[in-house]
Design a protein around this motif. Structure first.
Motif, PDB file in Angstrom:
ATOM      1  N   ILE A  86       0.841  -1.199   0.000  1.00  0.00           N
ATOM      2  CA  ILE A  86       0.000   0.000   0.000  1.00  0.00           C
ATOM      3  C   ILE A  86       0.873   1.245   0.000  1.00  0.00           C
ATOM      4  O   ILE A  86       0.646   2.183  -0.770  1.00  0.00           O
ATOM      5  CB  ILE A  86      -0.964   0.010   1.206  1.00  0.00           C
ATOM      6  N   GLN A  87       1.870   1.267   0.856  1.00  0.00           N
ATOM      7  CA  GLN A  87       2.774   2.415   0.928  1.00  0.00           C
ATOM      8  C   GLN A  87       3.501   2.632  -0.400  1.00  0.00           C
ATOM      9  O   GLN A  87       3.683   3.772  -0.833  1.00  0.00           O
ATOM     10  CB  GLN A  87       3.770   2.228   2.065  1.00  0.00           C
ATOM     11  N   ASP A  88       3.883   1.558  -1.043  1.00  0.00           N
ATOM     12  CA  ASP A  88       4.574   1.675  -2.328  1.00  0.00           C
ATOM     13  C   ASP A  88       3.659   2.247  -3.405  1.00  0.00           C
ATOM     14  O   ASP A  88       4.084   3.108  -4.188  1.00  0.00           O
ATOM     15  CB  ASP A  88       5.123   0.315  -2.778  1.00  0.00           C
ATOM     16  N   ILE A  89       2.430   1.783  -3.465  1.00  0.00           N
ATOM     17  CA  ILE A  89       1.493   2.323  -4.456  1.00  0.00           C
ATOM     18  C   ILE A  89       1.233   3.801  -4.166  1.00  0.00           C
ATOM     19  O   ILE A  89       1.222   4.630  -5.083  1.00  0.00           O
ATOM     20  CB  ILE A  89       0.167   1.523  -4.468  1.00  0.00           C
ATOM     21  N   ALA A  90       1.036   4.116  -2.893  1.00  0.00           N
ATOM     22  CA  ALA A  90       0.757   5.505  -2.516  1.00  0.00           C
ATOM     23  C   ALA A  90       1.911   6.421  -2.910  1.00  0.00           C
ATOM     24  O   ALA A  90       1.696   7.488  -3.487  1.00  0.00           O
ATOM     25  CB  ALA A  90       0.487   5.605  -1.014  1.00  0.00           C
ATOM     26  N   SER A  91       3.135   5.995  -2.633  1.00  0.00           N
ATOM     27  CA  SER A  91       4.274   6.868  -2.929  1.00  0.00           C
ATOM     28  C   SER A  91       4.741   6.723  -4.369  1.00  0.00           C
ATOM     29  O   SER A  91       4.712   7.690  -5.131  1.00  0.00           O
ATOM     30  CB  SER A  91       5.421   6.603  -1.952  1.00  0.00           C
ATOM     31  N   GLN A  92       5.165   5.543  -4.768  1.00  0.00           N
ATOM     32  CA  GLN A  92       5.763   5.331  -6.086  1.00  0.00           C
ATOM     33  C   GLN A  92       4.799   5.634  -7.228  1.00  0.00           C
ATOM     34  O   GLN A  92       5.207   6.136  -8.263  1.00  0.00           O
ATOM     35  CB  GLN A  92       6.251   3.884  -6.231  1.00  0.00           C
ATOM     36  N   TYR A  93       3.552   5.293  -7.038  1.00  0.00           N
ATOM     37  CA  TYR A  93       2.610   5.480  -8.140  1.00  0.00           C
ATOM     38  C   TYR A  93       1.901   6.832  -8.063  1.00  0.00           C
ATOM     39  O   TYR A  93       2.009   7.645  -8.972  1.00  0.00           O
ATOM     40  CB  TYR A  93       1.578   4.346  -8.172  1.00  0.00           C
ATOM     41  N   PHE A  94       1.177   7.053  -6.961  1.00  0.00           N
ATOM     42  CA  PHE A  94       0.364   8.264  -6.911  1.00  0.00           C
ATOM     43  C   PHE A  94       1.175   9.524  -6.608  1.00  0.00           C
ATOM     44  O   PHE A  94       1.096  10.497  -7.345  1.00  0.00           O
ATOM     45  CB  PHE A  94      -0.785   8.117  -5.906  1.00  0.00           C
ATOM     46  N   MET A  95       1.947   9.523  -5.540  1.00  0.00           N
ATOM     47  CA  MET A  95       2.628  10.758  -5.144  1.00  0.00           C
ATOM     48  C   MET A  95       3.738  11.152  -6.118  1.00  0.00           C
ATOM     49  O   MET A  95       3.934  12.328  -6.396  1.00  0.00           O
ATOM     50  CB  MET A  95       3.149  10.646  -3.727  1.00  0.00           C
ATOM     51  N   TYR A  96       4.473  10.184  -6.629  1.00  0.00           N
ATOM     52  CA  TYR A  96       5.586  10.519  -7.517  1.00  0.00           C
ATOM     53  C   TYR A  96       5.129  10.807  -8.944  1.00  0.00           C
ATOM     54  O   TYR A  96       5.739  11.614  -9.637  1.00  0.00           O
ATOM     55  CB  TYR A  96       6.609   9.383  -7.577  1.00  0.00           C
ATOM     56  N   GLN A  97       4.089  10.096  -9.396  1.00  0.00           N
ATOM     57  CA  GLN A  97       3.762  10.145 -10.815  1.00  0.00           C
ATOM     58  C   GLN A  97       2.405  10.764 -11.146  1.00  0.00           C
ATOM     59  O   GLN A  97       2.268  11.413 -12.180  1.00  0.00           O
ATOM     60  CB  GLN A  97       3.763   8.726 -11.398  1.00  0.00           C
ATOM     61  N   ARG A  98       1.406  10.554 -10.333  1.00  0.00           N
ATOM     62  CA  ARG A  98       0.053  10.899 -10.755  1.00  0.00           C
ATOM     63  C   ARG A  98      -0.483  12.195 -10.153  1.00  0.00           C
ATOM     64  O   ARG A  98      -1.254  12.877 -10.790  1.00  0.00           O
ATOM     65  CB  ARG A  98      -0.906   9.744 -10.445  1.00  0.00           C
ATOM     66  N   ILE A  99      -0.117  12.505  -8.934  1.00  0.00           N
ATOM     67  CA  ILE A  99      -0.570  13.763  -8.332  1.00  0.00           C
ATOM     68  C   ILE A  99       0.413  14.840  -8.777  1.00  0.00           C
ATOM     69  O   ILE A  99       1.566  14.849  -8.370  1.00  0.00           O
ATOM     70  CB  ILE A  99      -0.627  13.661  -6.794  1.00  0.00           C
ATOM     71  N   LYS A 100      -0.067  15.707  -9.626  1.00  0.00           N
ATOM     72  CA  LYS A 100       0.796  16.728 -10.220  1.00  0.00           C
ATOM     73  C   LYS A 100       0.900  17.954  -9.309  1.00  0.00           C
ATOM     74  O   LYS A 100      -0.086  18.386  -8.715  1.00  0.00           O
ATOM     75  CB  LYS A 100       0.249  17.172 -11.581  1.00  0.00           C
ATOM     76  N   VAL A 101       2.096  18.505  -9.214  1.00  0.00           N
ATOM     77  CA  VAL A 101       2.346  19.709  -8.425  1.00  0.00           C
ATOM     78  C   VAL A 101       1.550  20.858  -9.037  1.00  0.00           C
ATOM     79  O   VAL A 101       1.549  21.037 -10.257  1.00  0.00           O
ATOM     80  CB  VAL A 101       3.855  20.046  -8.399  1.00  0.00           C
ATOM     81  N   LYS A 102       0.874  21.608  -8.184  1.00  0.00           N
ATOM     82  CA  LYS A 102       0.046  22.734  -8.650  1.00  0.00           C
ATOM     83  C   LYS A 102       0.624  24.056  -8.167  1.00  0.00           C
ATOM     84  O   LYS A 102       1.226  24.141  -7.099  1.00  0.00           O
ATOM     85  CB  LYS A 102      -1.393  22.596  -8.134  1.00  0.00           C
ATOM     86  N   ASP A 103       0.381  25.075  -8.944  1.00  0.00           N
ATOM     87  CA  ASP A 103       0.810  26.432  -8.629  1.00  0.00           C
ATOM     88  C   ASP A 103      -0.112  26.995  -7.542  1.00  0.00           C
ATOM     89  O   ASP A 103      -1.338  26.988  -7.707  1.00  0.00           O
ATOM     90  CB  ASP A 103       0.724  27.282  -9.892  1.00  0.00           C
ATOM     91  N   PRO A 104       0.438  27.481  -6.430  1.00  0.00           N
ATOM     92  CA  PRO A 104      -0.396  28.031  -5.353  1.00  0.00           C
ATOM     93  C   PRO A 104      -1.277  29.206  -5.789  1.00  0.00           C
ATOM     94  O   PRO A 104      -2.290  29.477  -5.152  1.00  0.00           O
ATOM     95  CB  PRO A 104       0.613  28.486  -4.297  1.00  0.00           C
ATOM     96  N   SER A 105      -0.920  29.866  -6.863  1.00  0.00           N
ATOM     97  CA  SER A 105      -1.750  30.983  -7.313  1.00  0.00           C
ATOM     98  C   SER A 105      -3.085  30.508  -7.900  1.00  0.00           C
ATOM     99  O   SER A 105      -4.044  31.267  -7.946  1.00  0.00           O
ATOM    100  CB  SER A 105      -0.997  31.836  -8.335  1.00  0.00           C
TER     101      SER A 105
END
Length: 157
Positions: A86-105
């Motif tokens: 679960i931790q690997d999917i959460a980090s390696q898949y979603f956090m590193y690749q799928r959740i894109k960094v957004k501009d605070p503005s």
């Protein structure tokens, strides 16, 4: 073919097979564009169910007067492995690749980004807590966090 050549050929084949089997376990970190987001969510729910079953078996085995320690260790290891998955999917898949960094503005997009990161952090923490014991409360919290993430990720709430 002499014995040394056969040995080295066997080593090369073994290394090649092992390297292919590792690739099948994890999604790459290159921008291949091939993603199965809903599949990863389903896998995480399956891992949660497996951890829950393991916890129940550990509690049941512990209650017996004559504990089968070999079986107990197998359930503990199983619980740990699935929590790590679960931790690997959460980090390696979603956090590193799928959740894109957004501009605070972009306040709306940024708020959604923070919500998804917060839920992924909860998933990581609750998965860790399932490793630390057999309290089914952590299963409930993990399942709820995944449910909330699923809706935040796919539904945009």
């Amino acid at each position: 073919m002499n014995l040394i050549s056969k040995f080295f050929s066997g080593c090369v084949l073994t290394i090649a097979l092992l390297s292919f089997s590792n690739e099948a376990k994890a999604h790459c970190e290159i921008p291949c564009g091939i993603y199965g987001d809903s599949t990863r969510i389903v896998l995480m729910y399956e891992h949660i169910a497996t951890i829950e079953k393991s916890m129940k078996e550990i509690v049941e085995l512990s209650a017996k007067g004559d504990v089968d320690y070999n079986q107990m260790v197998r359930w503990v290891v199983n619980k740990e492995e699935h929590a790590t998955k679960i931790q690997d999917i959460a980090s390696q898949y979603f956090m590193y690749q799928r959740i894109k960094v957004k501009d605070p503005s972009d306040t709306e997009a940024y708020a959604q980004y923070i919500k998804q990161l917060t839920l992924m952090h909860k998933i990581q923490v609750y998965a860790m807590k399932t490793k630390q014991g057999t309290d089914l409360k952590n299963i409930r919290l993990l399942r709820e966090a995944l449910h909330d993430f699923e809706h935040a990720y796919f539904g945009g709430h």
